[in-house]
Structure formats: C-alpha cells, structure tokens
Scaffold this active site. Structure first.
Site, PDB file in Angstrom:
ATOM      1  CG  HIS A 425      30.578  30.424  36.978  1.00  0.00           C
ATOM      2  ND1 HIS A 425      30.418  31.318  38.016  1.00  0.00           N
ATOM      3  CD2 HIS A 425      30.879  29.238  37.552  1.00  0.00           C
ATOM      4  CE1 HIS A 425      30.620  30.696  39.156  1.00  0.00           C
ATOM      5  NE2 HIS A 425      30.923  29.441  38.908  1.00  0.00           N
ATOM      6  NE  ARG A 515      -4.104  38.481  20.771  1.00  0.00           N
ATOM      7  CZ  ARG A 515      -4.158  37.805  21.899  1.00  0.00           C
ATOM      8  NH1 ARG A 515      -3.058  37.239  22.390  1.00  0.00           N
ATOM      9  NH2 ARG A 515      -5.293  37.664  22.555  1.00  0.00           N
ATOM     10  CD  GLU A 684     -12.532  39.336  14.016  1.00  0.00           C
ATOM     11  OE1 GLU A 684     -12.164  39.565  15.185  1.00  0.00           O
ATOM     12  OE2 GLU A 684     -11.737  39.276  13.062  1.00  0.00           O
ATOM     13  N   GLY A 705     -14.310  35.521  17.720  1.00  0.00           N
ATOM     14  CA  GLY A 705     -13.634  36.614  18.401  1.00  0.00           C
ATOM     15  C   GLY A 705     -14.663  37.424  19.165  1.00  0.00           C
ATOM     16  CB  SER A 706     -16.210  36.924  22.491  1.00  0.00           C
ATOM     17  OG  SER A 706     -15.050  36.985  23.300  1.00  0.00           O
ATOM     18  CG  ASN A 707     -12.182  40.577  22.945  1.00  0.00           C
ATOM     19  OD1 ASN A 707     -12.879  40.088  23.827  1.00  0.00           O
ATOM     20  ND2 ASN A 707     -10.873  40.474  22.935  1.00  0.00           N
ATOM     21  CG  ASP A 708     -13.023  43.031  16.766  1.00  0.00           C
ATOM     22  OD1 ASP A 708     -13.081  44.135  17.329  1.00  0.00           O
ATOM     23  OD2 ASP A 708     -12.036  42.649  16.124  1.00  0.00           O
ATOM     24  CB  CYS A 755      -9.476  32.972  20.335  1.00  0.00           C
ATOM     25  SG  CYS A 755      -9.904  34.032  18.937  1.00  0.00           S
TER      26      CYS A 755
END
Length: 805
Positions: A425, A515, A684, A705-708, A755
């Site tokens: 409710h 992920r 990556e 994967g631009s971070n790695d 990504c």
C-alpha cells in the site's frame, strides 16, 4: 410495460462495457471469465449484485436525504469530522433492508454456485464501485471485501457491509480528491468462489516495471497466505521478473528473482472468517512461494490479459493484476485485474535525473519506490493517533501504512516503512503521488526519531537508502525528443543489473561494457572455485555456502542461476540492442576477497599485471570456474533467449592465449558464429594493437580499454597514487596506439569501440575519437547526455549528419 432491471448478473453475462452496471472490479472479472477462457486465464465463477440493486435498496429505505444531510458541509481536512460523518453514512446504508426481490435472486444465484463447486463452497464477497478501476483512478483499497463467507446468512451480512463501505473515510476522501460526486458513484457487490490462498499463496502482478515504467517485463510478487499481507505491506514478498519478448518466443525462464522474508502468513481465525497472522517457519521463509513453472503460468495469464485489454483500448494497456493459488485444488486463479494508472503514464521522453552530491551515514536501506531524492524532517508514527501531529512536508516513518492514512501520506515529502514490498500500500500511494519511498527497511522506526533530518535516496537502483542529515542533490531535466543521435554509436557501461531498466531509457545504442565482476561480487559473493571444491574450505565457510545455496541442487547451479539472471536483466533492459558482456576480470587480490577466495588465489606483488583475464580461463587454477561463467552465458543466450549478448575476453596478452580461450569456449558450448554468437576482445595491451591483424582472425570486434592501455603504454600503475601525475590518456603515445587500433580494426572489417573513461572526462579525447571514425563510444551513465551533446557538435563541425532523435 418496461422490464424491471435485473438485480443479479453472472460473470458470464457481463463485460468491461458494464462498469456503470456492476462496477469496475466485477466488469473486469466478467470480461476475463467470458472472453479469456480459451487463453487459459482462470477466473473463479461468481455473480454481481448490480448498482441498480444498490440504488433500489436505498430508494426503498428512503435513505438518500439522510445521506446527503450526513455529508453536507464536510471538511475533508478535519479528520475527526470526516470520521464522524462517514460512520453516520455507513449506519444509514447498513440499516437499509434488502428488498424481497433482491433476496430471492441472491438465494438462487448462491445455490447455482453451490451446485457448481459443491457444498463445501465458501465465498469472497467484494465491493465494486462504478468509478473503480478506471484508467485514471484506481480506488484500490477504498471499499470493503469479506472472505471465506460460508453460509447464506453470512452472505447477506457481508453484502450489507459492502454496500455501506462506499462511505468509508478513505473512500469519501478519495472521491473528493479526484472530483467524484458521492451520489453519482454506486456500489455493486461481487460474489465469487473463495480461492483458498490461506492454504497456499497469493500476490500481485504488474505487466511493467513499477519503478521505471519499463514495459517489457512481468513483475510478480507473492507470499504465503491471503494476499492482504502483500497489498498492505505486512510482509516482504518474493519478487519475480519475466521478460515478455522471449516468453512469447517460447523461452520459458524467469528473468530474475528475489527471496522475500515472508515472516508471516494471513489465515482465517477459528470462526472461519476473521483473519489473523501466524508466523511462517524458517524453511518456508528460505524457499520461494511459487515454483518457476507456476511463475511462468501466471506470466502467461498476465500477458493474455494485457493483450486483451490493449486490443480493446486500441493502445498498449499495462495491467495491475491480483492472483491467488488455491491450496485445495492447487490451481492458480486471477481474482482481479485493472489498468495500471501510475508508471504507465510516465513520459519516458522527459528525463528527470536525480543525483546525490554528498555522501553521509546510511541509517537503513530497503526497497526503493520511485527514482527520486527527497529531504525533510522525520515524523515517526507508532499509533494512528500520532497522525494528528503530522505536518505536510515531513517524512512519514512507520512500521507499515493503512489506506486510512491517505490524507497524510499524500502530503509527505517521502515515506519510510519497516515492512512491505514494492507492491504494498505505501508503495502504491507513493507512486501515485510522485513521492519517493523506502519500504521494507525492517529497522526504520527503531533507528529514526521524530525530528531527525533525513535524505531519502531512491535514484540508485532497486535499493533505497535513508541517509542521516540533509544532503545536497541536483535534478537534471532533459526532453529526449529534442536530442538528436550522433552518427557515432553511443553505448553505456553497465555493471549493476538493478540500474538496467532505468538506464535503458537514456538515448543509447546498447551496452558497450557489462562487467561480470559486479554481479559476482554483489549477487554471488562466493569464489567460483569455492563452490566447486568445498572440501578445501574451513567448516565455517562451508556452512555459509551451504546456507546461501540451499535452494539449489548444487552450489554450481546457484552460481549459474545468479550470474545468468544478472546478465540477463541487463540484456533484457536493452533488448534487442547489443549487450557486450566482459568475462570476469578480477585481479587475484579482488578474487581473494570473495568468500573462500583466499584458499584459491596466489599472493602477487602487482596483481594489476598478474594472473587476470584470459590467462586464468584455461589455467588449472581457474579452468573449472571459467566453465561456470560459460555455463551461465550459455544459459543467457540459449535458455533465456538473449541472442543480443556478445561476449568479450579481457587482458588477452598473446595470440596463443586467444586461440586457447576460443577453443575452450567452443568446448563449453560457446562457439563463434553458432546461433549468431560474436566474441570480442578488449584492446588494452600494446600487443593487441601491434598484432591487431592477427587478433582480428580470432575475434569479431575490439573494445579499447583506455585505462589499461594507458598504464601499459606509459608504464604507470594506475593504482599507484605516487605516480598518478604521469597517468594521462591524452598522452600522444596513447593516442597513437588508439589510432592504430581503430585503423587496424577497420582494415579487418571488425567493429571497434572504446569503453574506457577518457571520452567521458576529456572533450578533446572525444573529438579525437570521432575524427578517427571509431564505431562506438561507451560511456558511464552520468556523462552520457553531456558527451552526446559534445559529440553532436563535433560531428556537425565535420559535416556529419546526425540520426533522428
């Protein structure tokens, strides 16, 4: 001579066009009973005492002038005055004798039901107002119903009480608030076979997601005993989702499920009619109240009902349905259906994005209702008498709520309850009035005191949070119809399945990165190898795993079901757009933090460059765990029907490793090109770029994967604060690597996206990627709109035409 109006109509004689005659509830029951038998929709038989009968009762008793006098000059804001006048009106109606002709018709109809169901028949006697269950007003819970009515005398008493309930306090206030004339709304009474859910289970079905308005799911809740506990929020029910498109295509699987605590069940008292709650035992609480087969059977009925009403309306008509399982015959019945009137009316082209700008101490959590944030001062309601002190704009905190609290609830800034699920409710009222609510917190009235400043957050998925103090937040409003689509595909990074239905409403071309790790760490919480080799664990860890996986044939089945339902939920939200799921990429230190993980993971000096990604998949230390991941993805694609899921391999260092992993997946049933399966690789590692032509022979696409890639090009550990100043995705060497990757993918006719974080954070990086002609850019949700606008500007400068909004 004009024929006297019939005072009784059986369900087989009425339909949805007869609302004025038998009220919304009865008209709908008759419509389904009459029109949907061939669609296997099972409705208990019964009859309606018509609105004409109600008028005849009051006409013969001369009750109308006294009723008008009782309600004349009513001040609905004066709760005491409302209660006094409503009680007087009910007395007038209940004292009115039933005409002899009506009594005779009821007796005949009752005997007909006894002949059909046998002398042990009991009845549900339910009110059905002529303004009830309309597309614009539900009137849900405003009038009375009486259950397990066992004989003729009890039947007549229940009918009188139903007639009188047209003048409950809450019904009077609801009519005033919605502009209905008290004396132009009449009451019909439905009399039907009682479904003995007190011996089984009952609940509610919505043919859309109630929080986001996402229309491709069936959302079903249920608990043991009579359904009143689910509706009133007395228990936390089980929840199930079923995805309509794949169910229609013959894929019979539950999309996802959540086990409710179901602490009690409502049953009948010693008199057979009055209800009471009794505790459920621990074993009942730990299992679902319905089997998957039963959930899917109810989903079939719900789809048939929605299709039927949509066809009649000439437009899609989501439905709000009540179901009950009979503990005597084991059948699943539909006992009510009405148009859903809140979530389906949301304009999904107008986006309101609430974002919390500060963090604080979380007092309690529960089920989030709505997607908003609100702040205010708490008002804890322990007893109904406390409602007199409520000040509009306060946050209502209570154990549970009642339909009699409607006036206070609609004036609240937010609602928090100890008990209840997302179809209770409190949740229904909160949605109807656009108020955020957190229900089923268990501890709210103990952790919160009247006067406490609170922040209510329902904008972070299915879990609602109650923060201590007043925290800052903002609201971004966007009319999506005015936002064109860039030529470059804009995809989303999604890890949390709870956010998927909401995120699907953003302008997107699918999911560029889902992920797997988020689902494993949040929904499973156990190391895959620990599930397969419990003999290597401590007694304590084995006991915890046994408890968590008790409802599954094996611990491995638990892993496969949880992982596949998490991924499947994301795939459903964006269906049929592509959803690229990255296989697990935990580092050893992250895997070790899972239950039992420390037994199976080595200690590494630098896990970032160690035993991660593709290196694990065929290695003896994790090969069995990877097999579970593949079994889950096979279930997502084959059994659940999500052919839009593509798989992606992370941190694949060498060509030989690629060959080994692809062969391993093929042996486990995930073969490239089979049933349209595409397998991507994360780009990556510099070697992925240098050997892009060779990697392209083994994979269908690349996701940068631009971070790695940045940390490996620059030789910077991205987890190290000391050298963080040297980590920069915009470095010329990193940009050159990205250029070579994009050109290499194009040369090999492979899809290429990115990504990583760079295009979200840096406008110049987004421009660089667009100029390269990258196929897709996958973004976090919080940067999607701003980056989309930025990319549109870049493409306009390059002379590229946008797609239509």
């Amino acid at each position: 001579m004009a024929e006297e109006p019939r005072l009784i109509r059986f369900f087989s004689e009425i339909g949805i066009a007869d609302v004025a005659l038998v009220g919304g509830k009865n008209a709908s029951l008759g419509e389904m009973y009459r029109a949907l038998k061939n669609a296997n929709v099972l409705v208990p038989n019964g009859f309606a005492i018509t609105a004409a009968a109600y008028r005849a009762v009051l006409d013969e008793a001369g009750a109308w002038p006294r009723l008008k006098e009782a309600l004349a000059g009513l001040d609905p804001k004066n709760i005491t005055d409302l209660a006094t006048r409503a009680a007087r009106a009910r007395e007038i109606v209940q004292a009115a004798p039933l005409p002899a002709a009506l009594v005779a018709e009821i007796r005949t109809a009752y005997r007909r039901l006894v002949d059909e169901y046998g002398e042990t028949l009991t009845l549900a006697v339910r009110s059905s107002a002529t303004a009830e269950d309309l597309p614009t007003a539900s009137f849900a819970g405003q009038h009375e119903s009486f259950l397990n009515v066992a004989n003729e005398a009890a039947l007549f008493d229940a009918i009188r009480r139903c007639f009188a309930s047209l003048f409950t306090d809450r019904a009077i206030r609801y009519r005033i608030d919605n502009g209905f004339d008290h004396f132009k709304v009449y009451l019909s009474v439905g009399v039907m076979k009682m479904v003995r859910s007190d011996l089984a289970s009952a609940g509610v079905i919505f043919t859309l997601d109630t929080e986001t308005g996402f229309e491709d799911v069936i959302f079903l809740t249920g608990s043991y005993g009579l359904g009143e506990n689910v509706v009133q929020g007395t228990v936390e029910p089980d929840e199930f989702y079923v995805f309509k498109p794949t169910l229609r295509a013959g894929k019979r699987s539950v999309l996802k499920r959540s086990l409710g605590s179901k602490e009690m069940r409502m049953v009948y008292g010693n008199d057979g009619r009055a209800t009471r709650n009794q505790p459920t035992d621990q074993k009942e609480r730990e299992r679902f109240c319905l089997s998957d087969t039963e959930v899917l059977s109810l989903a079939d009925q719900a789809i048939a009902i929605e299709d039927h009403y949509s066809a009649m309306a000439g437009t899609h008509r989501p439905m709000d349905i009540e179901w009950a399982k009979d503990g005597l015959d084991g059948k699943l019945y539909i006992v009510q259906a009405r148009a859903e009137t809140v979530a389906s009316r949301k304009d999904r082209n107008r986006l309101e994005d609430y974002r919390l700008l500060e963090q604080g101490n979380v007092l309690v959590t529960g089920h989030a209702v709505g997607t908003k944030i609100a702040t205010g001062t708490a008002r804890v309601i322990i007893h109904p008498a406390d409602l007199d002190a409520f000040v509009p704009g306060e946050i209502l905190v209570a154990d549970t709520t009642s339909p009699d609290w409607g006036t206070v609830m609609q004036a609240a800034a937010a609602i928090v309850t100890n008990r209840g699920g997302r179809t209770c409710h409190a949740a229904i009222v909160a949605r109807e009035h656009g108020i955020p609510a957190v229900v089923g917190t268990k501890l709210a009235t103990g952790k919160i005191a009247t006067g406490d400043p609170l922040t209510i957050v329902c904008a972070q998925g299915e879990t609602g949070k109650v923060f201590q103090g007043t925290l800052a937040f903002n609201i971004e409003r966007t009319d999506l119809r005015s936002l064109a689509r860039p030529a470059t595909e804009i995809m989303l990074n999604v890890g949390d399945p709870e956010m998927a239905f909401a995120l699907a409403g953003l302008p997107n071309d699918g999911v560029g990165l889902a992920r797997m790790e988020f689902i494993i760490s949040n929904a499973i919480k156990i190391h895959p190898m620990a599930l397969l080799h419990p003999e290597r664990l401590s007694d304590r860890d084995r006991a915890v795993i046994a408890r968590r996986t008790a409802q599954h044939a094996t611990p491995a089945d638990f892993f496969v079901e949880r992982l596949s339902e998490g991924v499947g939920t994301i795939a459903a939200a964006f269906y049929p757009k592509p959803v690229i799921v990255r296989m697990s990429d935990f580092k050893t230190n992250e895997y070790a933090s899972l239950l039992g993980g420390h037994v199976f993971e080595p200690q590494e000096a630098n896990p970032m460059l160690g035993f991660r990604g593709a290196a694990r998949y065929a290695h003896p230390a994790y090969a069995d765990g990877f097999a579970l991941e593949c079994a889950a993805m096979l279930r997502v694609r084959r059994d659940m029907g999500f052919g839009n899921v593509k798989l992606m391999i992370p941190f694949c260092r060498r060509i030989a490793e690629a060959e080994t992993v692809i062969a391993r997946m093929r042996d486990l049933g995930l073969e490239r090109d089979r049933d349209g399966l595409e397998i991507y690789v994360m780009c990556e590692i510099p070697n992925n770029v240098i050997l892009v032509d060779a990697f392209a022979r083994h994979f269908d696409g690349f996701s940068i994967g631009s971070n790695d890639l940045t940390q490996l090009v620059l030789g910077v550990d991205r987890d190290s604060d000391i050298v963080a100043f040297d980590y920069d995705e915009r470095d010329q060497g990193v940009k050159e690597m990205i250029r070579l990757a994009v050109e290499g993918a194009k040369r090999n006719h492979r899809h290429c996206g990115i990504c990583g974080q760079a295009p979200s954070d840096y406008p110049d990086m987004a421009e660089y990627l667009v100029r390269l002609g990258i196929d897709s850019i996958s973004l976090n949700a919080d940067s999607l709109l701003a980056t989309t606008r930025r990319i549109l500007d870049i493409e306009a400068a390059l002379g590229r035409m946008p797609r239509a909004a």
